[in-house]
Scaffold this active site. Structure first.
Site, PDB file in Angstrom:
ATOM      1  N   LYS A 144       0.883  -1.173   0.000  1.00  0.00           N
ATOM      2  CA  LYS A 144       0.000   0.000   0.000  1.00  0.00           C
ATOM      3  C   LYS A 144       0.915   1.216   0.000  1.00  0.00           C
ATOM      4  O   LYS A 144       1.390   1.649   1.041  1.00  0.00           O
ATOM      5  CB  LYS A 144      -0.911  -0.026   1.229  1.00  0.00           C
ATOM      6  CG  LYS A 144      -2.255   0.680   1.061  1.00  0.00           C
ATOM      7  CD  LYS A 144      -2.142   2.146   0.737  1.00  0.00           C
ATOM      8  CE  LYS A 144      -1.777   2.987   1.927  1.00  0.00           C
ATOM      9  NZ  LYS A 144      -1.531   4.412   1.580  1.00  0.00           N
ATOM     10  N   GLU A 173       9.613   1.590  10.802  1.00  0.00           N
ATOM     11  CA  GLU A 173      10.699   2.556  10.619  1.00  0.00           C
ATOM     12  C   GLU A 173      10.037   3.925  10.658  1.00  0.00           C
ATOM     13  O   GLU A 173       9.306   4.274   9.735  1.00  0.00           O
ATOM     14  CB  GLU A 173      11.398   2.249   9.287  1.00  0.00           C
ATOM     15  CG  GLU A 173      12.818   2.713   9.256  1.00  0.00           C
ATOM     16  CD  GLU A 173      12.915   4.083   8.684  1.00  0.00           C
ATOM     17  OE1 GLU A 173      12.868   5.055   9.474  1.00  0.00           O
ATOM     18  OE2 GLU A 173      13.027   4.178   7.463  1.00  0.00           O
ATOM     19  N   CYS A 226      13.476  10.619   7.257  1.00  0.00           N
ATOM     20  CA  CYS A 226      13.311  10.194   8.650  1.00  0.00           C
ATOM     21  C   CYS A 226      14.592  10.473   9.431  1.00  0.00           C
ATOM     22  O   CYS A 226      14.563  10.715  10.611  1.00  0.00           O
ATOM     23  CB  CYS A 226      12.967   8.718   8.696  1.00  0.00           C
ATOM     24  SG  CYS A 226      14.059   7.718   7.693  1.00  0.00           S
ATOM     25  N   GLU A 273       8.977  16.213  15.269  1.00  0.00           N
ATOM     26  CA  GLU A 273       9.493  16.070  13.905  1.00  0.00           C
ATOM     27  C   GLU A 273       8.759  17.026  12.958  1.00  0.00           C
ATOM     28  O   GLU A 273       7.537  17.012  12.871  1.00  0.00           O
ATOM     29  CB  GLU A 273       9.288  14.618  13.433  1.00  0.00           C
ATOM     30  CG  GLU A 273       9.869  14.379  12.058  1.00  0.00           C
ATOM     31  CD  GLU A 273       9.764  12.923  11.620  1.00  0.00           C
ATOM     32  OE1 GLU A 273       8.659  12.359  11.680  1.00  0.00           O
ATOM     33  OE2 GLU A 273      10.797  12.357  11.228  1.00  0.00           O
TER      34      GLU A 273
HETATM   35  P1  NAI Z   1       1.764   8.635   7.504  1.00  0.00           P
HETATM   36  O1  NAI Z   1       2.483   7.923   8.560  1.00  0.00           O
HETATM   37  O2  NAI Z   1       0.338   9.051   7.748  1.00  0.00           O
HETATM   38  O3  NAI Z   1       1.757   7.771   6.135  1.00  0.00           O
HETATM   39  C1  NAI Z   1       2.651   6.725   5.844  1.00  0.00           C
HETATM   40  C2  NAI Z   1       1.871   5.597   5.197  1.00  0.00           C
HETATM   41  O4  NAI Z   1       0.921   5.084   6.111  1.00  0.00           O
HETATM   42  C3  NAI Z   1       1.054   6.006   3.969  1.00  0.00           C
HETATM   43  O5  NAI Z   1       1.048   4.945   3.038  1.00  0.00           O
HETATM   44  C4  NAI Z   1      -0.328   6.217   4.549  1.00  0.00           C
HETATM   45  O6  NAI Z   1      -1.367   6.095   3.604  1.00  0.00           O
HETATM   46  C5  NAI Z   1      -0.395   5.104   5.548  1.00  0.00           C
HETATM   47  N1  NAI Z   1      -1.332   5.312   6.646  1.00  0.00           N
HETATM   48  C6  NAI Z   1      -1.836   6.472   7.134  1.00  0.00           C
HETATM   49  N2  NAI Z   1      -2.660   6.232   8.177  1.00  0.00           N
HETATM   50  C7  NAI Z   1      -2.671   4.886   8.370  1.00  0.00           C
HETATM   51  C8  NAI Z   1      -3.295   4.013   9.306  1.00  0.00           C
HETATM   52  N3  NAI Z   1      -4.094   4.481  10.281  1.00  0.00           N
HETATM   53  N4  NAI Z   1      -3.045   2.687   9.222  1.00  0.00           N
HETATM   54  C9  NAI Z   1      -2.230   2.189   8.265  1.00  0.00           C
HETATM   55  N5  NAI Z   1      -1.623   2.962   7.343  1.00  0.00           N
HETATM   56  C10 NAI Z   1      -1.829   4.298   7.392  1.00  0.00           C
HETATM   57  O7  NAI Z   1       2.626   9.890   7.107  1.00  0.00           O
HETATM   58  P2  NAI Z   1       2.148  11.207   6.327  1.00  0.00           P
HETATM   59  O8  NAI Z   1       0.757  11.603   6.763  1.00  0.00           O
HETATM   60  O9  NAI Z   1       2.385  10.989   4.904  1.00  0.00           O
HETATM   61  O10 NAI Z   1       3.190  12.260   6.895  1.00  0.00           O
HETATM   62  C11 NAI Z   1       2.992  12.788   8.212  1.00  0.00           C
HETATM   63  C12 NAI Z   1       4.288  12.861   8.955  1.00  0.00           C
HETATM   64  O11 NAI Z   1       4.845  11.569   9.113  1.00  0.00           O
HETATM   65  C13 NAI Z   1       5.373  13.649   8.273  1.00  0.00           C
HETATM   66  O12 NAI Z   1       5.232  15.013   8.482  1.00  0.00           O
HETATM   67  C14 NAI Z   1       6.607  13.064   8.923  1.00  0.00           C
HETATM   68  O13 NAI Z   1       6.809  13.694  10.172  1.00  0.00           O
HETATM   69  C15 NAI Z   1       6.259  11.618   9.137  1.00  0.00           C
HETATM   70  N6  NAI Z   1       6.798  10.746   8.082  1.00  0.00           N
HETATM   71  C16 NAI Z   1       7.901   9.999   8.357  1.00  0.00           C
HETATM   72  C17 NAI Z   1       8.459   9.217   7.373  1.00  0.00           C
HETATM   73  C18 NAI Z   1       9.672   8.395   7.624  1.00  0.00           C
HETATM   74  O14 NAI Z   1      10.438   8.136   6.712  1.00  0.00           O
HETATM   75  N7  NAI Z   1       9.889   7.901   8.826  1.00  0.00           N
HETATM   76  C19 NAI Z   1       7.932   9.170   6.018  1.00  0.00           C
HETATM   77  C20 NAI Z   1       6.747   9.956   5.842  1.00  0.00           C
HETATM   78  C21 NAI Z   1       6.219  10.719   6.854  1.00  0.00           C
END
Ligand code: NAI
Ligand code: MG
Length: 507
Positions: free
Chosen positions: A190, A264, A298, A399
């Site tokens: 996904k 991660e 990250c 973050e």
């Molecule tokens: P997110 O954590 O919401 O999204 C990451 C993935 O999880 C996407 O595929 C999303 O559709 C999915 N997702 C969202 N809600 C979910 C749920 N309840 N259950 C299962 N999957 C779910 O991150 P988002 O909204 O894109 O970005 C928000 C913040 O997250 C950013 O500002 C940043 O701080 C952090 N982030 C960290 C990353 C990393 O590499 N560790 C990568 C992207 C975002």
């Protein structure tokens, strides 16, 4: 024909490309026909339409992965067959690297300057895990139990849900996909709703490489699709990269049925500069830690810790170099910083700049949208440096995931360690010093999954990557990764054929 030609159809009179999802070897729309748009953050125009998966679509994808795991040719595949497919996959990624890189830039605004090489290098990732597929993994145990041969084998876990983010969509996917496939699992992916297309095109490449139907499936959609996939009883393990908030939700969901999980997550990583560092090099290293990829990694070195003796001088040099960073079209190889990836992220970064000001941080450079009219349509934020930051401010604790560096003063090694470790995260850290003994002392004391000395943000397929504390669970890359995608089975073979006392196993 390129991989994109095969997956996308362009409607007459529109330059919006339409993509299908990939379930059980077939390309299809969502069961209710719903779609969503992929938006280019450089011009904020939609450029592709992608299916919005329903619960029924997710059921079908998981069922296909289950069948492929339990019954199909994949369930009987040899390590050599899986290695051969991974090598072919790597070859095709290399052949299509330019296109895969370009699509990622259209989706998330990251620099072609970084993404081109990163995407090409994914071929090596496949080749490495092809080798791992054929590497011995079990152990013969030195058991002292008489007449017993005891050994372990590693077996695939089953159906893996790979839920991925937008910042390095293909790299962070391959970190999961390669070890999962090498070990013989099947996968339902996904991708982030911000970057679905690159994953769909990659799935076409995997299909062309010859992976059997159902081994790799892609369902596209937003957070609820990820939540439905994570909660699906047919999923044996969830491999996730994204926010700490969602990672915790996934861990709770997984706990209900004790599904395996690797996470991660986020960071607030310290990048620590001592007075004995090569200072011009350290300025570049700090820049690369926080402004490369527009700070959307990250592992971003978002807390810059600088020793009192050089604090003023270093902060000035950093602000000066930061103010010269060239913003522009991410497809232009001269551009040094692109946009942030999406509107929500753009709003979040600008919000945190205000929070920092309210909490008393001093703006040294940046802090707003750029004024250049050529950049006015894109989601650009100036690279921003705050000084006079203390570690209790929100800007030092939460973050941002954007181009915002905070510079914090420390007095000595103990103080640096205390500040560096005073965070809920523990993903990475950087140390800048020419004193070898100090470097080793710091490496030992920093609570983080990766520590870089006189460099920052290096990763490689051989090197485990993951977080301490709230930065995650488990490790990706290297031989460790295979452990995340296998169960250990212990086997006892009786070589004596003598059960002397059925009521006492020690007899
Ligand atoms: P997110 O954590 O919401 O999204 C990451 C993935 O999880 C996407 O595929 C999303 O559709 C999915 N997702 C969202 N809600 C979910 C749920 N309840 N259950 C299962 N999957 C779910 O991150 P988002 O909204 O894109 O970005 C928000 C913040 O997250 C950013 O500002 C940043 O701080 C952090 N982030 C960290 C990353 C990393 O590499 N560790 C990568 C992207 C975002
Ligand atoms: Mg989210």
């Amino acid at each position: 024909m390129t991989a994109t030609d095969a997956t996308a159809t362009t409607r007459a009179g529109s330059d919006i490309e339409r993509y299908d999802m990939f379930i059980d070897g077939a390309w299809r729309a969502a069961s209710d026909g719903a779609t969503f748009d992929s938006i280019n953050p450089f011009d904020t125009e939609p450029w592709a339409k992608v299916p919005s998966a329903t619960a029924a679509d997710i059921d079908e994808a998981v069922a296909a992965a289950r069948r492929a795991f339990d019954e199909g040719p994949w369930s009987q595949s040899t390590p050599l067959q899986r290695a051969t497919l991974l090598r072919k996959f790597g070859d095709l990624i290399r052949d299509n690297a330019d296109e895969l890189a370009r699509i990622q830039v259209l989706e998330n605004g990251k620099l072609i300057r970084e993404v081109a090489g990163q995407t090409l290098a994914l071929a090596n990732h496949c080749y490495f895990f092809a080798g791992v597929a054929e590497s011995p993994t079990g152990e013969t145990l030195a058991s002292s139990v008489p007449n017993m041969q005891v050994f372990t084998v590693r077996e695939p876990i089953g159906v893996i849900a790979a839920i991925t983010p937008w910042n390095s969509p293909l790299a962070l996917l391959l970190w999961k996909l390669c070890p999962a496939l090498a070990a013989g699992n099947t996968v339902v992916i996904k991708p982030s709703e911000i970057t679905p297309v690159s994953t769909l095109v990659l799935a076409k490449i995997a299909q062309d490489a010859g992976f059997p139907d159902g081994v790799i499936n892609v369902v596209t959609g937003a957070g609820p699709a990820g939540a439905a996939l994570a909660a699906h009883p047919g999923v044996d393990k969830i491999a996730f990269t994204g926010s700490t908030a969602v990672g915790k939700k996934i861990a709770v969901t997984a706990a209900e049925r004790l599904a395996r999980v690797s996470l991660e997550l986020g960071g607030k990583s310290p990048n620590i500069v001592f007075p004995d560092a090569d200072l011009p090099n350290a300025v570049n290293g700090v820049i690369s830690g926080i402004f490369a990829a527009t700070g959307q990694t990250c592992m971003a070195g978002s807390r810059v810790l600088v020793h009192t003796d050089i604090y003023q001088q270093f902060a000035e040099a950093l602000a000066e170099r930061t103010s010269q960073i060239k913003l522009g079209n991410p497809l232009d190889p001269d551009t040094e910083m692109g946009t942030v990836a999406c509107r929500a992220q753009f709003d979040k970064v600008l919000h945190y700049i205000e929070v920092a000001k309210e909490d008393g941080a001093k703006l040294a450079t940046g802090g707003a949208r750029p004024t250049d009219p050529e950049l006015s349509r894109g989601l650009f934020v100036q690279p921003t440096v705050f000084t006079d930051v203390t570690n209790d401010m929100r800007i030092a604790r939460e973050e941002v995931f954007g181009p915002v560096a905070v510079v914090i003063e420390f007095t000595d090694e103990d103080d640096a360690v205390r500040i560096a470790n005073d965070t809920s995260f523990g993903l990475a850290a950087g140390v800048w010093t020419r004193d070898v003994a100090r470097a080793h002392r710091m490496v030992k004391r920093l609570r983080a999954g990766s520590v870089w000395v006189n460099n920052y943000r290096k990763t490689n397929y051989v090197a485990p990557f993951g977080g301490f504390k709230e930065s995650g669970l488990g490790r990706e890359n290297g031989f460790h990764a295979i452990e995340e995608y296998t169960e250990v089975k212990t086997v006892w073979i009786d070589t004596g054929n003598t059960i002397t006392d059925p009521f006492n196993p020690r007899a």
